[in-house]
Motif scaffolding. Structure first.
Motif, PDB file in Angstrom:
ATOM      1  N   ARG A   5      -4.829   1.447   5.527  1.00  0.00           N
ATOM      2  CA  ARG A   5      -3.595   1.425   4.742  1.00  0.00           C
ATOM      3  C   ARG A   5      -3.436   0.091   4.033  1.00  0.00           C
ATOM      4  O   ARG A   5      -2.991   0.036   2.881  1.00  0.00           O
ATOM      5  CB  ARG A   5      -2.386   1.678   5.643  1.00  0.00           C
ATOM      6  CG  ARG A   5      -2.229   3.111   6.041  1.00  0.00           C
ATOM      7  CD  ARG A   5      -0.983   3.303   6.852  1.00  0.00           C
ATOM      8  NE  ARG A   5      -0.859   4.680   7.275  1.00  0.00           N
ATOM      9  CZ  ARG A   5       0.061   5.110   8.117  1.00  0.00           C
ATOM     10  NH1 ARG A   5       0.935   4.271   8.631  1.00  0.00           N
ATOM     11  NH2 ARG A   5       0.102   6.368   8.458  1.00  0.00           N
ATOM     12  N   LYS A   6      -3.765  -0.995   4.728  1.00  0.00           N
ATOM     13  CA  LYS A   6      -3.673  -2.329   4.129  1.00  0.00           C
ATOM     14  C   LYS A   6      -4.611  -2.446   2.933  1.00  0.00           C
ATOM     15  O   LYS A   6      -4.242  -2.975   1.883  1.00  0.00           O
ATOM     16  CB  LYS A   6      -4.006  -3.382   5.185  1.00  0.00           C
ATOM     17  CG  LYS A   6      -3.701  -4.787   4.786  1.00  0.00           C
ATOM     18  CD  LYS A   6      -3.954  -5.726   5.960  1.00  0.00           C
ATOM     19  CE  LYS A   6      -3.676  -7.166   5.598  1.00  0.00           C
ATOM     20  NZ  LYS A   6      -3.936  -8.068   6.724  1.00  0.00           N
ATOM     21  N   GLN A   7      -5.833  -1.930   3.071  1.00  0.00           N
ATOM     22  CA  GLN A   7      -6.786  -1.942   1.954  1.00  0.00           C
ATOM     23  C   GLN A   7      -6.281  -1.110   0.783  1.00  0.00           C
ATOM     24  O   GLN A   7      -6.420  -1.491  -0.377  1.00  0.00           O
ATOM     25  CB  GLN A   7      -8.150  -1.402   2.393  1.00  0.00           C
ATOM     26  CG  GLN A   7      -8.979  -2.386   3.155  1.00  0.00           C
ATOM     27  CD  GLN A   7     -10.327  -1.782   3.543  1.00  0.00           C
ATOM     28  OE1 GLN A   7     -10.541  -0.577   3.414  1.00  0.00           O
ATOM     29  NE2 GLN A   7     -11.224  -2.623   4.014  1.00  0.00           N
ATOM     30  N   ALA A   8      -5.671   0.029   1.072  1.00  0.00           N
ATOM     31  CA  ALA A   8      -5.160   0.909   0.011  1.00  0.00           C
ATOM     32  C   ALA A   8      -4.027   0.229  -0.746  1.00  0.00           C
ATOM     33  O   ALA A   8      -3.923   0.368  -1.969  1.00  0.00           O
ATOM     34  CB  ALA A   8      -4.690   2.231   0.597  1.00  0.00           C
ATOM     35  N   ARG A   9      -3.166  -0.507  -0.055  1.00  0.00           N
ATOM     36  CA  ARG A   9      -2.074  -1.222  -0.718  1.00  0.00           C
ATOM     37  C   ARG A   9      -2.606  -2.324  -1.629  1.00  0.00           C
ATOM     38  O   ARG A   9      -2.069  -2.582  -2.680  1.00  0.00           O
ATOM     39  CB  ARG A   9      -1.129  -1.828   0.314  1.00  0.00           C
ATOM     40  CG  ARG A   9      -0.069  -0.847   0.734  1.00  0.00           C
ATOM     41  CD  ARG A   9       1.008  -1.535   1.571  1.00  0.00           C
ATOM     42  NE  ARG A   9       1.101  -0.784   2.817  1.00  0.00           N
ATOM     43  CZ  ARG A   9       0.938  -1.271   4.037  1.00  0.00           C
ATOM     44  NH1 ARG A   9       0.690  -2.539   4.209  1.00  0.00           N
ATOM     45  NH2 ARG A   9       1.028  -0.505   5.080  1.00  0.00           N
ATOM     46  N   ARG A  10      -3.665  -2.999  -1.195  1.00  0.00           N
ATOM     47  CA  ARG A  10      -4.261  -4.070  -2.004  1.00  0.00           C
ATOM     48  C   ARG A  10      -4.854  -3.531  -3.302  1.00  0.00           C
ATOM     49  O   ARG A  10      -4.825  -4.183  -4.324  1.00  0.00           O
ATOM     50  CB  ARG A  10      -5.376  -4.779  -1.227  1.00  0.00           C
ATOM     51  CG  ARG A  10      -4.878  -5.738  -0.204  1.00  0.00           C
ATOM     52  CD  ARG A  10      -6.034  -6.484   0.394  1.00  0.00           C
ATOM     53  NE  ARG A  10      -5.656  -7.132   1.626  1.00  0.00           N
ATOM     54  CZ  ARG A  10      -6.493  -7.456   2.583  1.00  0.00           C
ATOM     55  NH1 ARG A  10      -7.773  -7.183   2.467  1.00  0.00           N
ATOM     56  NH2 ARG A  10      -6.074  -8.042   3.674  1.00  0.00           N
ATOM     57  N   ARG A  11      -5.400  -2.328  -3.275  1.00  0.00           N
ATOM     58  CA  ARG A  11      -6.064  -1.752  -4.456  1.00  0.00           C
ATOM     59  C   ARG A  11      -5.064  -1.325  -5.529  1.00  0.00           C
ATOM     60  O   ARG A  11      -5.409  -1.144  -6.663  1.00  0.00           O
ATOM     61  CB  ARG A  11      -6.914  -0.556  -4.045  1.00  0.00           C
ATOM     62  CG  ARG A  11      -8.133  -0.989  -3.275  1.00  0.00           C
ATOM     63  CD  ARG A  11      -8.983   0.195  -2.933  1.00  0.00           C
ATOM     64  NE  ARG A  11     -10.125  -0.235  -2.114  1.00  0.00           N
ATOM     65  CZ  ARG A  11     -10.929   0.569  -1.472  1.00  0.00           C
ATOM     66  NH1 ARG A  11     -10.734   1.864  -1.557  1.00  0.00           N
ATOM     67  NH2 ARG A  11     -11.917   0.105  -0.759  1.00  0.00           N
ATOM     68  N   ARG A  12      -3.806  -1.115  -5.148  1.00  0.00           N
ATOM     69  CA  ARG A  12      -2.787  -0.668  -6.112  1.00  0.00           C
ATOM     70  C   ARG A  12      -2.390  -1.736  -7.030  1.00  0.00           C
ATOM     71  O   ARG A  12      -2.345  -2.685  -7.343  1.00  0.00           O
ATOM     72  CB  ARG A  12      -1.560  -0.153  -5.407  1.00  0.00           C
ATOM     73  CG  ARG A  12      -1.794   1.175  -4.763  1.00  0.00           C
ATOM     74  CD  ARG A  12      -0.494   1.702  -4.242  1.00  0.00           C
ATOM     75  NE  ARG A  12      -0.771   2.515  -3.070  1.00  0.00           N
ATOM     76  CZ  ARG A  12       0.154   2.985  -2.282  1.00  0.00           C
ATOM     77  NH1 ARG A  12       1.404   2.702  -2.495  1.00  0.00           N
ATOM     78  NH2 ARG A  12      -0.126   3.720  -1.262  1.00  0.00           N
TER      79      ARG A  12
END
Length: 135
Positions: A128-135
């Motif tokens: 989830r943390k990685q997904a937030r960074r990609r946004r």
């Protein structure tokens, strides 16, 4: 194989005929009705009609199935515990004690499941943390 496409036994399917490069006929329409070489939007189709006697499963029905399966598993677990009441001595991190064998096995299974849940939860948080960074 041509029978699956409703072609006659002596006909060759159009997809099986090799085409030479640049063999498109100008102004010709492809099977979807668009000019050759142009993108064809996906066809809008309505969903197939459901049979009157067939109902789509719901979340509640899935929950009930899970509850019934859990009750059966717990019944087998109870039988296992009642059949394995022999005392076993357990040593863990310098502490020792005695308890029924089945209870000791149950505790070890619960500890293993908790460890797997902790590792899985940590991985989910990481993703989830990685997904937030990609946004």
């Amino acid at each position: 194989m041509s029978h699956a496409r409703n072609d006659g036994p002596d006909r060759v399917a159009k997809s099986e005929i090799p085409e030479a490069p640049g063999a498109e006929v100008p102004g010709a329409l492809d099977p979807a009705g668009a000019p050759a070489g142009e993108a064809v939007p996906p066809a809008v189709t309505k969903p197939p009609a459901r049979k009157p006697g067939k109902m789509k499963p719901t979340r509640i029905s899935g929950t009930w199935i899970a509850v019934v399966v859990a009750i059966v598993v717990l019944a087998f677990l109870l039988v296992f515990i009642l059949q394995n009441l022999d005392t076993a001595t357990v040593h863990f991190l310098g502490a020792s004690g005695s308890m029924p064998l089945a209870v000791a096995m149950l505790f070890s299974a619960i500890a293993g499941a908790a460890l797997v849940a902790l590792i899985g939860g940590a991985r989910i948080l990481q993703l989830r943390k990685q997904a937030r960074r990609r946004r």
